[in-house]
Design a protein around this motif. Structure first.
Motif, mmCIF file in Angstrom:
data_model
loop_
_atom_site.group_PDB
_atom_site.id
_atom_site.type_symbol
_atom_site.label_atom_id
_atom_site.label_comp_id
_atom_site.label_asym_id
_atom_site.label_seq_id
_atom_site.Cartn_x
_atom_site.Cartn_y
_atom_site.Cartn_z
ATOM 1 N N ASN A 55 39.158 32.410 50.512
ATOM 2 C CA ASN A 55 40.426 32.279 51.404
ATOM 3 C C ASN A 55 41.176 33.278 51.006
ATOM 4 N N ILE A 56 41.557 34.073 52.070
ATOM 5 C CA ILE A 56 42.218 35.571 51.984
ATOM 6 C C ILE A 56 43.598 35.393 52.821
ATOM 7 N N ALA A 57 44.518 35.383 52.216
ATOM 8 C CA ALA A 57 46.005 35.207 52.598
ATOM 9 C C ALA A 57 46.836 36.758 52.338
ATOM 10 N N ASN A 72 47.083 45.893 50.398
ATOM 11 C CA ASN A 72 47.730 44.724 49.988
ATOM 12 C C ASN A 72 47.228 43.284 50.173
ATOM 13 N N VAL A 73 47.175 42.442 49.128
ATOM 14 C CA VAL A 73 46.699 41.152 49.548
ATOM 15 C C VAL A 73 47.585 40.101 48.636
ATOM 16 N N GLU A 74 48.181 39.097 49.375
ATOM 17 C CA GLU A 74 48.869 37.973 48.728
ATOM 18 C C GLU A 74 48.021 37.159 47.782
ATOM 19 N N SER A 75 46.940 36.603 48.308
ATOM 20 C CA SER A 75 46.207 35.819 47.589
ATOM 21 C C SER A 75 44.507 35.728 48.005
ATOM 22 N N PHE A 76 43.658 36.159 47.005
ATOM 23 C CA PHE A 76 42.430 35.975 47.257
ATOM 24 C C PHE A 76 41.891 34.911 46.398
ATOM 25 N N GLU A 77 40.968 33.890 47.016
ATOM 26 C CA GLU A 77 40.545 32.895 46.119
ATOM 27 C C GLU A 77 39.123 32.665 46.561
ATOM 28 N N ALA A 78 38.093 32.543 45.619
ATOM 29 C CA ALA A 78 36.723 31.928 46.008
ATOM 30 C C ALA A 78 36.232 31.150 44.794
ATOM 31 N N LYS A 79 35.470 30.192 45.703
ATOM 32 C CA LYS A 79 35.007 28.911 44.862
ATOM 33 C C LYS A 79 33.731 28.783 45.089
#
Length: 583
Positions: A55-57, A72-79
């Motif tokens: 999930n890239i925001a 720039n990236v506010e959020s990078f999540e990986a599951k």
């Protein structure tokens, strides 16, 4: 058309595409990269390549006129399987296209699960060497960094680089480290003139403080720095040393044969391109052997480092007995060539009571030599037993006490196999050595996490040179008292049986006096022919019995011939006879 017009048209033909490409990179490419389509496509590619849902925001890319890429990236999540494997918050990366290098890395939070990403590690043989210059270390601002894996976990806060100074505080944990390893409680790291320097940089583990000072890395990986620490608890440093050794190769290390380390050590070492130089001096160094829990103690021990070699000679106490230990290591920093040679000499007396069921009669001189190369330990045992001395283990004893005797043995460990390459038992007669027993054996490592050092015996062989005392066979001597035997035998531990042929002379079994016995041991069966005396009368016998040396004897068939059979009568009656079953 003149030459100037031709030149102008040619330059326009060359420059116009370059200008269009430049404008496309600076003005058009960021719009494409910042679109939702690109973000969705990137998430899809990552999932296809790694299996992780991402999930890239807040993805935003800018490219300056000087071709500086600002990501720039506010959020990078990986599951992966609903387990978080990566989490990055408010991150920025600057990359100069022309210079092909990072100039900035910043983030509020970075979390990485190393166990997940290690599966994508490139093959070292295929990996191309990259030219990295220390002066190109980017500007770094990371508020919190967490990396975890089965091998090591790292927790760091407020990592910053400015004006060539690296501010770094980190806590490191690993299975081999009993306490947290802390970096950077004091001192600093500095990069200048393409060198990474330590300025009295502190490493702490428990109550131990080590300090690094000098060039940690330079051109062509050149290093020249000091490692110092005074009166450090050995128990805290041993796990750190073991962790360093295991990072070079995962094979078992010599120090793993000991536990409960005690004492203090002062470290004064220099590391440079030629090796390690200086000394490690220990005071009141103590430990217990893993097997039998035998205590080992040295009042003083000095380890001398001379480039690629380490040597030490120390006098101490082993299980209450005086001991001398020597150590020599060559090619210290080259795991493929490193060789360790050590010796231990002591005299065991009746005071030595650490091996269960073992008794020392008078004294036994014990020498041990161990060699480790290519991760394979070779150990040589040498026992000198003076006349009138003996080793007694349960029903096993060496016998021949009127003579000087020797036992030689050599074990070799390769992977999970421990080989008894050779053993010999000999006695001296008029300064001539006579070998009476020899053989080899194999022990397999028990793959059991609860007891990883346990080895399961597979077999041992025995070849006699003439006759040998039956007492050296251990439990077999409980069935047959005294006497001698000769033969070529192999004992199968798994099936609890002897294989081969052997002869027994001048022995006793209950009421039988065995003059001669010939035994053929096959799978499951013992075929025995013997003669001698039964209660003073001559006998001869043939029998088939179960091949079970260490247990009850089961006889399948027996023929016994006696010259005379005497019945004993009771005092109460002369009519009833009783035959005593002594066999």
């Amino acid at each position: 058309m003149n030459i100037k017009k031709i030149t102008g048209i040619t330059l326009c033909a060359i420059l116009l595409p370059l200008v269009c490409l430049y404008l496309g990179i600076v003005l058009l490419l960021p719009h494409i990269l910042n679109s939702n389509i690109t973000a969705n496509k990137l998430q899809s590619v990552i999932q296809d390549k790694t299996g992780a849902e991402t999930n890239i925001a807040g993805l935003n890319v800018k490219i300056s006129p000087k071709l500086l890429v600002i990501l720039n990236v506010e959020s990078f999540e990986a599951k992966s399987n609903n387990i978080q494997v990566a989490d990055i918050k408010n991150a920025s990366v600057n990359y100069k296209l022309f210079k092909n290098r990072l100039t900035l890395i910043s983030a509020d939070n970075i979390f990485v699960d190393g166990n997940f990403f290690k599966q994508f590690k490139k093959d070292k043989k295929k990996k191309k060497k990259s030219k990295f210059e220390i002066n190109n270390i980017p500007e770094i601002h990371i508020q919190k960094l967490v990396f975890k894996s089965d091998k090591v976990s790292v927790h760091s806060e407020n990592i910053n680089t400015e004006n060539g100074i690296i501010h770094l505080n980190a806590d490191i944990n690993a299975p081999l480290l009993k306490e947290t390893l802390k970096l950077g409680n004091s001192g600093s790291l500095q990069y200048t003139e393409n060198k990474l320097k330590a300025n009295n940089f502190n490493i702490t583990i428990g109550n131990s403080n080590l300090y690094l000072d000098g060039i940690l890395a330079g051109k062509n990986k050149a290093s020249d720095f000091d490692i110092k620490g005074e009166n450090l608890p050995v128990a805290e440093l041993i796990p750190l040393l073991l962790h360093f050794q295991k990072s070079q190769d995962s094979s078992k290390k010599f120090i793993e044969n000991f536990k409960n380390f005690k004492g203090l050590v002062t470290i004064n070492l220099k590391y440079n391109k030629d090796g390690i130089w200086g000394t490690c001096t220990t005071n009141n160094l103590g430990a217990n052997a893993v097997w039998f829990d035998i205590p080992l103690f040295f009042k003083d021990a000095v380890f001398n480092f001379r480039g690629q070699t380490v040597d030490s000679i120390a006098e101490g106490i082993l299980g209450g007995e005086k001991v001398i230990h020597t150590l020599n290591i060559t090619d210290l920093l080259t795991p493929q060539k490193k060789e360790v040679i050590g010796t231990m000499k002591t005299t065991l007396t009746k005071k030595f009571g650490y091996v269960p069921n073992l008794t020392v009669l008078n004294s036994v001189n014990f020498d041990l030599v161990y060699k480790i190369k290519n991760r394979k330990p070779d150990v040589y045992y040498n026992l000198d037993i003076p006349a009138n001395s003996d080793l007694i283990y349960n029903s096993f004893y060496l016998g021949l006490r009127d003579y000087k005797r020797k036992i030689y043995a050599n074990t070799f460990k390769d992977g999970n196999d421990l080989y008894l390459k050779q053993y010999k038992y000999a006695y001296s007669d008029s300064d001539k050595e006579n070998i009476i027993l020899s053989g080899d054996g194999l022990f397999m490592k028990n793959i059991d996490k609860s007891n990883p050092d346990k080895f399961i015996p597979q077999y041992i062989t025995c070849h006699t040179n003439g006759y040998a005392p039956i007492s050296v066979t251990g439990s077999f001597g409980e069935k047959v008292r005294g006497g001698e035997f000769k033969g070529d035998l192999k004992y199968d531990f798994k099936n609890n049986q002897v294989l081969g042929t052997f002869d027994v002379i001048k022995a006793r079994h209950k009421a039988f006096r065995i003059e001669n016995a010939h035994i053929v041991a096959k799978n499951g069966i013992l075929n025995i022919t013997s003669n001698g005396l039964f209660k003073g009368e001559k006998y001869s016998a043939e029998l088939n019995a179960q091949n079970n040396i260490y247990g009850k004897t089961l006889i399948y068939d027996m023929k016994l011939f006696l010259d005379k059979l005497v019945f004993e009568t009771t005092p109460d009656t002369q009519k009833k006879n009783k035959f005593k079953r002594d066999f």
